[in-house]
Scaffold this active site. Structure first.
Site, PDB file in Angstrom:
ATOM      1  CE1 TYR A 157      40.131 -50.529  35.170  1.00 39.90           C
ATOM      2  CE2 TYR A 157      39.591 -50.931  37.476  1.00 39.90           C
ATOM      3  CZ  TYR A 157      39.594 -51.343  36.157  1.00 39.90           C
ATOM      4  OH  TYR A 157      39.058 -52.562  35.820  1.00 39.90           O
ATOM      5  CE  LYS A 161      36.863 -50.685  33.604  1.00 38.13           C
ATOM      6  NZ  LYS A 161      36.511 -51.273  32.293  1.00 38.13           N
TER       7      LYS A 161
HETATM    8  P1  NAP Z   1      44.047 -57.312  30.061  1.00 31.05           P
HETATM    9  O1  NAP Z   1      44.467 -58.725  30.042  1.00 31.05           O
HETATM   10  O2  NAP Z   1      45.061 -56.252  30.317  1.00 31.05           O
HETATM   11  O3  NAP Z   1      43.270 -57.008  28.685  1.00 31.05           O
HETATM   12  C1  NAP Z   1      42.931 -55.712  28.318  1.00 31.05           C
HETATM   13  C2  NAP Z   1      42.702 -55.719  26.839  1.00 31.05           C
HETATM   14  O4  NAP Z   1      42.285 -54.390  26.424  1.00 31.05           O
HETATM   15  C3  NAP Z   1      43.973 -56.042  26.031  1.00 31.05           C
HETATM   16  O5  NAP Z   1      43.626 -56.841  24.924  1.00 31.05           O
HETATM   17  C4  NAP Z   1      44.425 -54.672  25.563  1.00 31.05           C
HETATM   18  O6  NAP Z   1      45.204 -54.708  24.379  1.00 31.05           O
HETATM   19  C5  NAP Z   1      43.073 -54.041  25.301  1.00 31.05           C
HETATM   20  N1  NAP Z   1      43.139 -52.597  25.109  1.00 31.05           N
HETATM   21  C6  NAP Z   1      43.655 -51.651  25.924  1.00 31.05           C
HETATM   22  N2  NAP Z   1      43.542 -50.438  25.371  1.00 31.05           N
HETATM   23  C7  NAP Z   1      42.933 -50.631  24.159  1.00 31.05           C
HETATM   24  C8  NAP Z   1      42.550 -49.772  23.103  1.00 31.05           C
HETATM   25  N3  NAP Z   1      42.788 -48.433  23.163  1.00 31.05           N
HETATM   26  N4  NAP Z   1      41.923 -50.303  22.031  1.00 31.05           N
HETATM   27  C9  NAP Z   1      41.692 -51.636  21.950  1.00 31.05           C
HETATM   28  N5  NAP Z   1      42.078 -52.506  22.904  1.00 31.05           N
HETATM   29  C10 NAP Z   1      42.685 -52.002  23.998  1.00 31.05           C
HETATM   30  O7  NAP Z   1      42.928 -57.058  31.179  1.00 31.05           O
HETATM   31  P2  NAP Z   1      41.542 -57.791  31.511  1.00 31.05           P
HETATM   32  O8  NAP Z   1      41.544 -58.009  32.956  1.00 31.05           O
HETATM   33  O9  NAP Z   1      41.297 -58.911  30.589  1.00 31.05           O
HETATM   34  O10 NAP Z   1      40.541 -56.580  31.226  1.00 31.05           O
HETATM   35  C11 NAP Z   1      39.417 -56.686  30.378  1.00 31.05           C
HETATM   36  C12 NAP Z   1      38.345 -55.778  30.953  1.00 31.05           C
HETATM   37  O11 NAP Z   1      37.933 -56.266  32.222  1.00 31.05           O
HETATM   38  C13 NAP Z   1      38.812 -54.334  31.192  1.00 31.05           C
HETATM   39  O12 NAP Z   1      37.808 -53.428  30.779  1.00 31.05           O
HETATM   40  C14 NAP Z   1      38.983 -54.279  32.699  1.00 31.05           C
HETATM   41  O13 NAP Z   1      38.841 -52.982  33.224  1.00 31.05           O
HETATM   42  C15 NAP Z   1      37.871 -55.206  33.156  1.00 31.05           C
HETATM   43  N6  NAP Z   1      38.013 -55.724  34.510  1.00 31.05           N
HETATM   44  C16 NAP Z   1      39.016 -56.569  34.822  1.00 31.05           C
HETATM   45  C17 NAP Z   1      39.108 -57.044  36.116  1.00 31.05           C
HETATM   46  C18 NAP Z   1      40.196 -58.002  36.542  1.00 31.05           C
HETATM   47  O14 NAP Z   1      40.308 -58.281  37.733  1.00 31.05           O
HETATM   48  N7  NAP Z   1      41.019 -58.494  35.612  1.00 31.05           N
HETATM   49  C19 NAP Z   1      38.177 -56.664  37.097  1.00 31.05           C
HETATM   50  C20 NAP Z   1      37.161 -55.797  36.747  1.00 31.05           C
HETATM   51  C21 NAP Z   1      37.075 -55.339  35.446  1.00 31.05           C
HETATM   52  P3  NAP Z   1      46.837 -54.764  24.402  1.00 31.05           P
HETATM   53  O15 NAP Z   1      47.210 -56.188  24.624  1.00 31.05           O
HETATM   54  O16 NAP Z   1      47.193 -54.246  23.054  1.00 31.05           O
HETATM   55  O17 NAP Z   1      47.286 -53.875  25.535  1.00 31.05           O
END
Ligand code: NAP
Length: 231
Positions: A157, A161
């Site tokens: 992961y 990134k």
């Molecule tokens: P999340 O709630 O798990 O949301 C991830 C989203 O991505 C979900 O809507 C998921 O859809 C979608 N997704 C996954 N694979 C996909 C694909 N092949 N095509 C289209 N959509 C897809 O997580 P989040 O924390 O909001 O993450 C959003 C972004 O923030 C990510 O890029 C993550 O790496 C980044 N981020 C998050 C954090 C944190 O602490 N939360 C920190 C740093 C960066 P489904 O519902 O269908 O699975």
């Protein structure tokens, strides 16, 4: 521009969903991207956004999504590449290339796929912006500094990134007419981390919204961070 047209991938939940809510409130026409039709339509219906089916790993599907947006809107003003997965959480020594590939396919190649497909539409915009949602876990200098005696994010992961942050800088220089920036939203309570994140969803979306609403002449080629604790 009165009503910027904004596509957010992976917006059926988490940071993407909250970003959609906030940008709708700011007057954007939000195209809520989701790979699952049921989840996507439900989320779009709750918010009053338009659902766009898009699985970032599906080349043909991404192309169809771009055709769909061209037919209905003729342009795209803001692209938020938010969709992401954690991928393998087990020991790196046991991780296979196939497992790693799936993570890169979503977190890195998915951004290339979507950006490539939507670039012609972004070029129709007077003020195009791209926001890539990266992670501080991919900041190499930070990983050198923190030491390895504390818990760190899964290896594949964070490596994906790191690639996404670098890719963002390259896009920014390759696309001088477009503001292209990456954001580390910070460690935010979402499904991605089993809601263990220490920031609220509002805090996690602050920078995403800021970069999505940059004025003309705003910064480009930056990797902004909002983390307060290891994310
Ligand atoms: P999340 O709630 O798990 O949301 C991830 C989203 O991505 C979900 O809507 C998921 O859809 C979608 N997704 C996954 N694979 C996909 C694909 N092949 N095509 C289209 N959509 C897809 O997580 P989040 O924390 O909001 O993450 C959003 C972004 O923030 C990510 O890029 C993550 O790496 C980044 N981020 C998050 C954090 C944190 O602490 N939360 C920190 C740093 C960066 P489904 O519902 O269908 O699975």
């Amino acid at each position: 521009m009165d009503h910027p047209i904004t596509l957010i991938t992976g917006a059926n939940k988490g940071l993407g969903y909250e970003t959609a809510r906030r940008l709708l409130a700011a007057g954007h026409t939000v195209l809520l991207g989701a790979r699952d039709r049921v989840r996507g339509e439900a989320a779009a219906g709750e918010l009053g956004a338009a659902f766009v089916p898009i699985d970032v790993t599906d080349e043909a599907g991404v192309g169809a999504a771009a055709d769909h947006v061209r037919e209905r809107h003729g342009r795209l003003d803001v692209l938020i590449n938010n969709a992401g997965i954690v991928g393998p959480r087990g020991p790196l020594a046991d991780t296979t290339a196939a497992e790693a590939l799936a993570t890169f396919d979503t977190n890195v190649l998915g951004v290339v796929r979507v950006t490539h497909a939507f670039l012609p539409l972004l070029r129709e915009s007077e003020h195009p912006r791209i926001v890539n949602v990266s992670s501080g876990t991919g900041t190499i200098s930070r990983m050198e500094e923190i030491g390895w005696n504390q818990e760190v994010a899964p290896a594949i992961y964070s490596t994906s990134k790191a690639a996404l942050s670098m890719l963002t800088l390259h896009y920014a220089h390759a696309l001088p007419g477009i503001l292209v920036n990456a954001v580390d939203p910070g460690y935010t309570a979402t499904a991605l981390n089993d809601f263990q994140g220490t920031q609220t969803i509002a805090q996690g979306t602050d920078l995403i919204v800021e970069l999505a609403t940059l004025p003309p002449g705003g910064p480009t080629a930056t990797v902004r961070r909002h983390w307060t604790t290891p994310a």
